[in-house]
Design an enzyme around this catalytic site. Structure first.
Site, PDB file in Angstrom:
ATOM      1  N   HIS A 138       0.843  -1.207   0.000  1.00 36.09           N
ATOM      2  CA  HIS A 138       0.000   0.000   0.000  1.00 36.09           C
ATOM      3  C   HIS A 138       0.871   1.247   0.000  1.00 36.09           C
ATOM      4  O   HIS A 138       2.064   1.201   0.294  1.00 36.09           O
ATOM      5  CB  HIS A 138      -0.984   0.010   1.184  1.00 36.09           C
ATOM      6  CG  HIS A 138      -0.367   0.225   2.536  1.00 36.09           C
ATOM      7  ND1 HIS A 138      -1.112   0.497   3.656  1.00 36.09           N
ATOM      8  CD2 HIS A 138       0.921   0.206   2.961  1.00 36.09           C
ATOM      9  CE1 HIS A 138      -0.318   0.641   4.701  1.00 36.09           C
ATOM     10  NE2 HIS A 138       0.922   0.464   4.318  1.00 36.09           N
ATOM     11  N   CYS A 157       5.905   6.604   4.266  1.00 31.88           N
ATOM     12  CA  CYS A 157       4.777   5.731   3.878  1.00 31.88           C
ATOM     13  C   CYS A 157       4.032   6.281   2.666  1.00 31.88           C
ATOM     14  O   CYS A 157       3.147   5.618   2.128  1.00 31.88           O
ATOM     15  CB  CYS A 157       3.804   5.551   5.043  1.00 31.88           C
ATOM     16  SG  CYS A 157       4.591   4.820   6.471  1.00 31.88           S
ATOM     17  N   HIS A 163       4.862   0.194  -0.226  1.00 30.44           N
ATOM     18  CA  HIS A 163       5.647  -0.763   0.574  1.00 30.44           C
ATOM     19  C   HIS A 163       4.665  -1.831   1.043  1.00 30.44           C
ATOM     20  O   HIS A 163       3.453  -1.675   0.898  1.00 30.44           O
ATOM     21  CB  HIS A 163       6.312  -0.054   1.760  1.00 30.44           C
ATOM     22  CG  HIS A 163       5.322   0.564   2.696  1.00 30.44           C
ATOM     23  ND1 HIS A 163       4.767   1.814   2.483  1.00 30.44           N
ATOM     24  CD2 HIS A 163       4.734   0.089   3.822  1.00 30.44           C
ATOM     25  CE1 HIS A 163       3.899   2.087   3.430  1.00 30.44           C
ATOM     26  NE2 HIS A 163       3.857   1.050   4.267  1.00 30.44           N
ATOM     27  N   HIS A 165       3.174  -5.165   3.733  1.00 34.80           N
ATOM     28  CA  HIS A 165       3.020  -5.706   5.093  1.00 34.80           C
ATOM     29  C   HIS A 165       2.507  -7.135   5.025  1.00 34.80           C
ATOM     30  O   HIS A 165       1.739  -7.480   4.125  1.00 34.80           O
ATOM     31  CB  HIS A 165       1.990  -4.896   5.895  1.00 34.80           C
ATOM     32  CG  HIS A 165       2.401  -3.494   6.165  1.00 34.80           C
ATOM     33  ND1 HIS A 165       3.384  -3.154   7.051  1.00 34.80           N
ATOM     34  CD2 HIS A 165       1.955  -2.314   5.647  1.00 34.80           C
ATOM     35  CE1 HIS A 165       3.533  -1.851   7.093  1.00 34.80           C
ATOM     36  NE2 HIS A 165       2.675  -1.304   6.234  1.00 34.80           N
ATOM     37  N   ASP A 203      -4.964 -10.428  -0.565  1.00 34.83           N
ATOM     38  CA  ASP A 203      -3.680 -11.129  -0.578  1.00 34.83           C
ATOM     39  C   ASP A 203      -2.916 -10.924  -1.901  1.00 34.83           C
ATOM     40  O   ASP A 203      -3.468 -11.120  -2.987  1.00 34.83           O
ATOM     41  CB  ASP A 203      -3.929 -12.625  -0.330  1.00 34.83           C
ATOM     42  CG  ASP A 203      -2.652 -13.328   0.097  1.00 34.83           C
ATOM     43  OD1 ASP A 203      -1.775 -12.662   0.685  1.00 34.83           O
ATOM     44  OD2 ASP A 203      -2.537 -14.535  -0.165  1.00 34.83           O
ATOM     45  N   HIS A 204      -1.651 -10.527  -1.759  1.00 31.27           N
ATOM     46  CA  HIS A 204      -0.771 -10.287  -2.914  1.00 31.27           C
ATOM     47  C   HIS A 204      -1.311  -9.233  -3.875  1.00 31.27           C
ATOM     48  O   HIS A 204      -1.137  -9.338  -5.089  1.00 31.27           O
ATOM     49  CB  HIS A 204      -0.446 -11.609  -3.643  1.00 31.27           C
ATOM     50  CG  HIS A 204       0.511 -12.444  -2.850  1.00 31.27           C
ATOM     51  ND1 HIS A 204       0.143 -13.080  -1.698  1.00 31.27           N
ATOM     52  CD2 HIS A 204       1.824 -12.685  -3.023  1.00 31.27           C
ATOM     53  CE1 HIS A 204       1.182 -13.709  -1.191  1.00 31.27           C
ATOM     54  NE2 HIS A 204       2.229 -13.479  -1.965  1.00 31.27           N
ATOM     55  N   GLU A 246      -0.743  -4.650  11.737  1.00 24.52           N
ATOM     56  CA  GLU A 246      -0.085  -4.173  10.517  1.00 24.52           C
ATOM     57  C   GLU A 246       1.400  -4.544  10.556  1.00 24.52           C
ATOM     58  O   GLU A 246       1.989  -4.972   9.562  1.00 24.52           O
ATOM     59  CB  GLU A 246      -0.246  -2.660  10.402  1.00 24.52           C
ATOM     60  CG  GLU A 246       0.297  -2.097   9.113  1.00 24.52           C
ATOM     61  CD  GLU A 246       0.312  -0.577   9.106  1.00 24.52           C
ATOM     62  OE1 GLU A 246       0.892   0.014  10.035  1.00 24.52           O
ATOM     63  OE2 GLU A 246      -0.247   0.002   8.174  1.00 24.52           O
TER      64      GLU A 246
HETATM   65  N1  LIG Z   1      -2.819   5.740  12.172  1.00 22.59           N
HETATM   66  C1  LIG Z   1      -2.021   5.070  11.339  1.00 22.59           C
HETATM   67  N2  LIG Z   1      -0.743   5.399  11.267  1.00 22.59           N
HETATM   68  C2  LIG Z   1       0.056   4.721  10.444  1.00 22.59           C
HETATM   69  C3  LIG Z   1      -0.443   3.661   9.677  1.00 22.59           C
HETATM   70  C4  LIG Z   1      -1.803   3.342   9.755  1.00 22.59           C
HETATM   71  O1  LIG Z   1      -2.313   2.427   9.094  1.00 22.59           O
HETATM   72  N3  LIG Z   1      -2.559   4.060  10.608  1.00 22.59           N
HETATM   73  N4  LIG Z   1       0.384   2.982   8.875  1.00 22.59           N
HETATM   74  C5  LIG Z   1       1.652   3.281   8.758  1.00 22.59           C
HETATM   75  C6  LIG Z   1       2.477   2.552   7.751  1.00 22.59           C
HETATM   76  O2  LIG Z   1       1.682   1.756   6.926  1.00 22.59           O
HETATM   77  C7  LIG Z   1       3.714   1.917   8.122  1.00 22.59           C
HETATM   78  O3  LIG Z   1       4.146   1.022   7.142  1.00 22.59           O
HETATM   79  C8  LIG Z   1       3.944   1.417   9.463  1.00 22.59           C
HETATM   80  O4  LIG Z   1       5.268   1.735   9.607  1.00 22.59           O
HETATM   81  P1  LIG Z   1       6.065   1.916  10.935  1.00 22.59           P
HETATM   82  O5  LIG Z   1       5.196   2.282  12.086  1.00 22.59           O
HETATM   83  O6  LIG Z   1       7.170   2.794  10.594  1.00 22.59           O
HETATM   84  O7  LIG Z   1       6.569   0.416  11.089  1.00 22.59           O
HETATM   85  P2  LIG Z   1       6.979  -0.344  12.341  1.00 22.59           P
HETATM   86  O8  LIG Z   1       5.764  -0.835  13.090  1.00 22.59           O
HETATM   87  O9  LIG Z   1       7.871  -1.422  11.858  1.00 22.59           O
HETATM   88  O10 LIG Z   1       7.727   0.674  13.261  1.00 22.59           O
HETATM   89  P3  LIG Z   1       9.099   1.467  13.069  1.00 22.59           P
HETATM   90  O11 LIG Z   1       9.646   1.478  14.456  1.00 22.59           O
HETATM   91  O12 LIG Z   1       8.708   2.846  12.642  1.00 22.59           O
HETATM   92  O13 LIG Z   1       9.917   0.725  12.081  1.00 22.59           O
HETATM   93  C9  LIG Z   1       2.259   4.366   9.523  1.00 22.59           C
HETATM   94  N5  LIG Z   1       1.351   5.055  10.362  1.00 22.59           N
HETATM   95 ZN   LIG Z   2       2.490   0.541   5.653  1.00 19.81          ZN
END
Ligand SMILES: Nc1nc2c(c(=O)[nH]1)N=C([C@H](O)[C@H](O)COP(=O)(O)OP(=O)(O)OP(=O)(O)O)CN2
Ligand SMILES: [Zn+2]
Length: 260
Positions: A138, A157, A163, A165, A203-204, A246
């Site tokens: 997404h 993002c 990217h 998940h 999926d995919h 996620e």
């Molecule tokens: N309210 C939301 N905030 C965020 C969402 C979401 O769906 N709702 N999604 C994202 C991103 O999709 C993102 O890929 C998540 O990334 P991030 O938090 O950086 O990933 P991690 O859990 O691995 O944590 P890090 O410590 O930052 O690597 C972002 N925000």
């Molecule tokens: Zn994401």
């Protein structure tokens, strides 16, 4: 009020066919049991209840269960030895046993993909949660914001090509066990519906590019839950909650449009 949870592991088997005359084949699980009790903090001792006391009470019940054939217990002669009825059995046996604490909740993890819960604010129903997986890409981008605003809000993002998940989806239903099956829902149909309506859809796929329904929707996890609720609400009776992991650190849950 304080809440305290003790975890115990146990194993039990049950007959595949409830009539021993018909079949003596069994199947079993290694269960993880979380018992939550609640009570007031004793200012003198600094505890609500001693864990040793909780263990002793659980042991009185567990001696009939751990390593045993459930069908041999009177309760399971009248009630199918399902996850749901196991929860009800533990609830009935443990309620009122604890000194200085009250039984609050019981959770049983049957496999990594299914767990059940009883208690909390709802003493009438049993809750069963199944776990599903799908992998999607997404890009966090809102058509209602300009490019600068999107970058400001979503940062990395908002990357043009997105990217991915490995999403974990939890779907929870609530109800009373069916006397014939011991289950709150027909598991196979439940699984088929979630797979057909949700897993196969996402999926995919690249959610922004492949799914028309996201044309004007930003595919955040919140939005995924909102859309998935609509895909499931009329298909699964007793649908109570959906949750999305996620990442290992980001979890979102939704109780439906009526709870807003
Ligand atoms: N309210 C939301 N905030 C965020 C969402 C979401 O769906 N709702 N999604 C994202 C991103 O999709 C993102 O890929 C998540 O990334 P991030 O938090 O950086 O990933 P991690 O859990 O691995 O944590 P890090 O410590 O930052 O690597 C972002 N925000
Ligand atoms: Zn994401």
């Amino acid at each position: 009020m304080m809440h305290l949870t003790r975890t115990i592991f146990f194993g039990a088997v049950h007959l595949l066919d409830s009539s021993p005359a018909v079949s003596e084949r069994t199947m079993g699980y290694d269960y993880k049991l979380d018992i939550t009790v609640k009570g007031n903090l004793n200012q003198k001792t600094g505890i609500v209840v001693n864990i040793v006391h909780i263990d002793e009470m659980i042991q009185t019940v567990m001696q009939n269960i751990d390593g045993n054939l459930l069908d041999e217990l009177e309760f399971f002669r009248e009630n199918k030895p399902s996850l749901e009825n196991l929860l009800i059995y533990f609830w009935n046996e443990l309620e009122g046993l604890f000194i200085d604490a009250e039984l609050d909740k019981i959770k049983i993890q049957q496999t990594p993909f299914i767990y059940g819960e009883i208690g909390g604010n709802d003493k009438m129903n049993v809750y069963v949660t199944k776990l599903f997986h799908f992998s999607s890409a997404h890009r966090l981008h809102s058509n209602f914001l300009n490019q600068e605003e999107n970058i400001e809000l979503f940062g990395k993002c908002n990357n043009l090509y997105g990217h991915g998940h490995n999403y974990k989806l939890e779907v929870t239903v609530k109800g009373r066990p069916d006397p014939k099956t011991g289950a709150v829902i027909h598991y196979k149909s439940f699984e088929d519906i979630v797979k057909e309506r949700v897993v196969n859809l996402f999926d995919h796929k690249h959610i922004n590019a492949d799914l028309e329904m996201f044309e004007n929707k930003n595919p955040t996890s919140e939005m995924l839950l909102y859309v998935i609720w609509d895909l499931l609400k009329d298909e699964i009776s007793g649908l109570y909650k959906i949750g999305i992991w996620e990442t290992d650190k980001n979890y979102f849950e939704y109780y439906g449009h009526d709870h807003e």
